[in-house]
Design a protein around this motif. Structure first.
Motif, PDB file in Angstrom:
ATOM      1  N   ALA A  90       0.844  -1.111   0.031  1.00 14.82           N
ATOM      2  CA  ALA A  90      -0.038  -0.144  -0.206  1.00 14.82           C
ATOM      3  C   ALA A  90       0.860   1.151   0.193  1.00 14.82           C
ATOM      4  N   GLU A  91       0.391   2.464  -0.131  1.00 15.71           N
ATOM      5  CA  GLU A  91       1.080   3.802  -0.568  1.00 15.71           C
ATOM      6  C   GLU A  91       1.498   4.178   0.871  1.00 15.71           C
ATOM      7  N   ASN A  92       0.956   3.680   1.873  1.00 11.75           N
ATOM      8  CA  ASN A  92       1.494   4.102   3.380  1.00 11.75           C
ATOM      9  C   ASN A  92       2.395   3.247   3.852  1.00 11.75           C
ATOM     10  N   GLY A  93       3.023   2.252   3.068  1.00 11.41           N
ATOM     11  CA  GLY A  93       4.084   1.198   3.564  1.00 11.41           C
ATOM     12  C   GLY A  93       3.605   0.038   4.126  1.00 11.41           C
ATOM     13  N   ILE A  94       2.443  -0.142   4.245  1.00 13.06           N
ATOM     14  CA  ILE A  94       1.867  -1.561   4.941  1.00 13.06           C
ATOM     15  C   ILE A  94       1.617  -2.536   3.468  1.00 13.06           C
ATOM     16  N   VAL A  95       2.303  -3.589   3.837  1.00  6.37           N
ATOM     17  CA  VAL A  95       1.960  -4.711   3.119  1.00  6.37           C
ATOM     18  C   VAL A  95       0.826  -5.502   3.316  1.00  6.37           C
ATOM     19  N   VAL A  96      -0.278  -5.398   2.411  1.00  9.55           N
ATOM     20  CA  VAL A  96      -1.617  -6.180   2.497  1.00  9.55           C
ATOM     21  C   VAL A  96      -1.937  -7.141   1.853  1.00  9.55           C
ATOM     22  N   ILE A  97      -2.827  -8.031   2.522  1.00 10.78           N
ATOM     23  CA  ILE A  97      -3.190  -9.268   1.935  1.00 10.78           C
ATOM     24  C   ILE A  97      -4.805  -8.953   1.858  1.00 10.78           C
ATOM     25  N   ASP A  98      -5.259  -9.210   0.535  1.00  9.10           N
ATOM     26  CA  ASP A  98      -6.716  -9.181   0.257  1.00  9.10           C
ATOM     27  C   ASP A  98      -7.142 -10.431   0.392  1.00  9.10           C
ATOM     28  N   TYR A  99      -7.896 -10.610   1.544  1.00  9.08           N
ATOM     29  CA  TYR A  99      -8.369 -12.149   1.962  1.00  9.08           C
ATOM     30  C   TYR A  99      -9.379 -12.628   0.697  1.00  9.08           C
ATOM     31  N   ASP A 100      -9.915 -11.425   0.104  1.00  7.19           N
ATOM     32  CA  ASP A 100     -11.076 -12.144  -1.074  1.00  7.19           C
ATOM     33  C   ASP A 100     -10.549 -12.557  -1.997  1.00  7.19           C
ATOM     34  N   ARG A 101      -8.880 -12.354  -2.400  1.00 10.68           N
ATOM     35  CA  ARG A 101      -8.218 -12.792  -3.407  1.00 10.68           C
ATOM     36  C   ARG A 101      -7.368 -13.929  -3.151  1.00 10.68           C
ATOM     37  N   CYS A 102      -7.069 -14.034  -1.805  1.00  6.70           N
ATOM     38  CA  CYS A 102      -6.016 -15.029  -1.549  1.00  6.70           C
ATOM     39  C   CYS A 102      -6.546 -16.402  -1.803  1.00  6.70           C
ATOM     40  N   ILE A 103      -5.733 -17.394  -2.222  1.00  2.72           N
ATOM     41  CA  ILE A 103      -6.132 -18.640  -2.469  1.00  2.72           C
ATOM     42  C   ILE A 103      -5.577 -19.641  -1.452  1.00  2.72           C
ATOM     43  N   GLY A 104      -4.749 -19.258  -0.420  1.00  2.00           N
ATOM     44  CA  GLY A 104      -4.256 -19.994   0.551  1.00  2.00           C
ATOM     45  C   GLY A 104      -3.297 -21.028  -0.255  1.00  2.00           C
ATOM     46  N   CYS A 105      -2.503 -20.522  -1.044  1.00  2.00           N
ATOM     47  CA  CYS A 105      -1.508 -21.330  -1.591  1.00  2.00           C
ATOM     48  C   CYS A 105      -0.281 -21.450  -0.751  1.00  2.00           C
ATOM     49  N   ARG A 106       0.037 -20.361   0.165  1.00  2.00           N
ATOM     50  CA  ARG A 106       1.101 -20.265   1.067  1.00  2.00           C
ATOM     51  C   ARG A 106       2.492 -20.132   0.373  1.00  2.00           C
ATOM     52  N   TYR A 107       2.667 -19.573  -0.692  1.00  2.00           N
ATOM     53  CA  TYR A 107       3.924 -19.523  -1.340  1.00  2.00           C
ATOM     54  C   TYR A 107       4.519 -18.291  -0.567  1.00  2.00           C
ATOM     55  N   CYS A 108       3.888 -17.272  -0.222  1.00  2.86           N
ATOM     56  CA  CYS A 108       4.255 -16.070   0.436  1.00  2.86           C
ATOM     57  C   CYS A 108       4.770 -16.487   1.676  1.00  2.86           C
ATOM     58  N   ILE A 109       4.246 -17.437   2.420  1.00  6.77           N
ATOM     59  CA  ILE A 109       4.983 -18.020   3.570  1.00  6.77           C
ATOM     60  C   ILE A 109       6.306 -18.521   3.569  1.00  6.77           C
ATOM     61  N   SER A 110       6.464 -19.202   2.732  1.00  2.00           N
ATOM     62  CA  SER A 110       7.815 -19.791   2.252  1.00  2.00           C
ATOM     63  C   SER A 110       8.681 -18.663   1.673  1.00  2.00           C
ATOM     64  N   ALA A 111       8.142 -17.714   1.174  1.00  2.00           N
ATOM     65  CA  ALA A 111       9.036 -16.522   0.595  1.00  2.00           C
ATOM     66  C   ALA A 111       9.546 -15.555   1.637  1.00  2.00           C
ATOM     67  N   CYS A 112       8.783 -15.592   2.649  1.00  2.00           N
ATOM     68  CA  CYS A 112       9.150 -14.359   3.805  1.00  2.00           C
ATOM     69  C   CYS A 112      10.117 -14.957   4.700  1.00  2.00           C
ATOM     70  N   PRO A 113      11.475 -14.052   4.469  1.00  3.36           N
ATOM     71  CA  PRO A 113      12.524 -14.430   5.378  1.00  3.36           C
ATOM     72  C   PRO A 113      12.451 -14.208   6.784  1.00  3.36           C
ATOM     73  N   TYR A 114      11.293 -13.812   7.457  1.00  2.87           N
ATOM     74  CA  TYR A 114      11.310 -13.421   8.635  1.00  2.87           C
ATOM     75  C   TYR A 114      10.247 -14.165   9.342  1.00  2.87           C
ATOM     76  N   GLY A 115       9.504 -15.278   8.730  1.00  2.00           N
ATOM     77  CA  GLY A 115       8.629 -16.005   9.400  1.00  2.00           C
ATOM     78  C   GLY A 115       7.260 -15.382   9.774  1.00  2.00           C
ATOM     79  N   ALA A 116       7.107 -14.253   9.119  1.00  2.00           N
ATOM     80  CA  ALA A 116       6.004 -13.178   9.737  1.00  2.00           C
ATOM     81  C   ALA A 116       4.844 -13.599   9.209  1.00  2.00           C
ATOM     82  N   ARG A 117       4.357 -14.614   8.475  1.00  2.00           N
ATOM     83  CA  ARG A 117       3.042 -15.095   7.937  1.00  2.00           C
ATOM     84  C   ARG A 117       2.647 -16.403   8.432  1.00  2.00           C
ATOM     85  N   SER A 118       1.253 -16.360   8.647  1.00  3.38           N
ATOM     86  CA  SER A 118       0.673 -17.529   9.177  1.00  3.38           C
ATOM     87  C   SER A 118      -0.489 -17.925   8.281  1.00  3.38           C
TER      88      SER A 118
END
Length: 222
Positions: A90-118
């Motif tokens: 987002a423009e304000n710097g926050i990384v947003v997840i659109d729940y209505d579009r997310c398909i739950g593939c969890r690729y992003c969980i693997s990609a995050c080097p900080y383990g910050a996604r669940s």
């Protein structure tokens, strides 16, 4: 809108960032608890965790507490791998997840080097806390009905939002407001006079895994 107006609008848009002073963090886990209470996250989902690391060599060893929210990276790997563009910056710097579009593939969980996604597997605290399912937090400013089996945000990826809904009300993130050691600072990195901007420029400042080029918006003080 003219080019000048667009520039002015961009300049007015805050770049939210957080500074955490590790010398002041007492490892109380208040940030973790207040975050779960504010965002009503289910079992298995924690936006704000406290990592405990050992620093030094025996016998000169000390324990360091490292709170770890989402880093809100300027170059987020999680966004790059999302096949449906459910994650975006987002423009304000926050990384947003659109729940209505997310398909739950969890690729992003693997990609995050900080383990910050669940991943929200649909679990609940209803048996331990009467009425838990009745209300959900208005994450990203969007209100949803009671938590029910098979309905969002079950089956999607979730993470720290810097308490987006609180920012819209002019409030700080819950973890900042409740930190008993006053170890957290939050504000606009675009404002050179803000406390976060001044602390981010401190010689004590560092970012986790800077070598990966993610450019996190969460800065730590040694």
């Amino acid at each position: 809108m003219s080019g000048l107006e667009q520039t002015q609008t961009t300049q007015m848009q805050p770049r939210w960032g957080m500074v955490i002073d590790l010398a002041k963090c007492v490892g109380c886990d208040t940030c973790t608890v207040s975050c779960k209470a504010e965002n009503r996250t289910p079992p298995g989902v924690s936006y704000n965790v406290l990592l405990e690391l050992e620093d030094g060599k025996f016998p000169n060893v000390k324990r360091v507490n490292i709170p770890r929210p989402c880093m809100q990276c300027d170059k987020p790997p999680c966004v790059q791998v999302c096949p449906v563009r459910a994650s975006y910056k987002a423009e304000n710097g926050i990384v947003v997840i659109d729940y209505d579009r997310c398909i739950g593939c969890r690729y992003c969980i693997s990609a995050c080097p900080y383990g910050a996604r669940s991943y929200d597997e649909g679990q609940s605290y209803e048996q331990e806390m009467l009425g838990y399912n009745d209300v959900q937090a208005p994450e990203y400013g969007k209100r949803r009905g009671p938590r029910e089996k098979g309905k969002l945000p079950e089956g999607v990826v979730r993470k720290c939002t810097f308490c987006f809904h609180r920012l819209e009300r002019g409030e700080e993130p819950a973890c900042v407001e409740t930190c008993i050691g006053d170890a957290r600072y939050f504000g606009d990195l675009n404002d050179p006079n803000s406390m976060v901007s001044k602390l981010a420029a401190s010689p004590r400042a560092f970012r986790l895994k800077e070598e990966q080029g993610t450019e996190p918006r969460v800065i730590y003080l040694r």
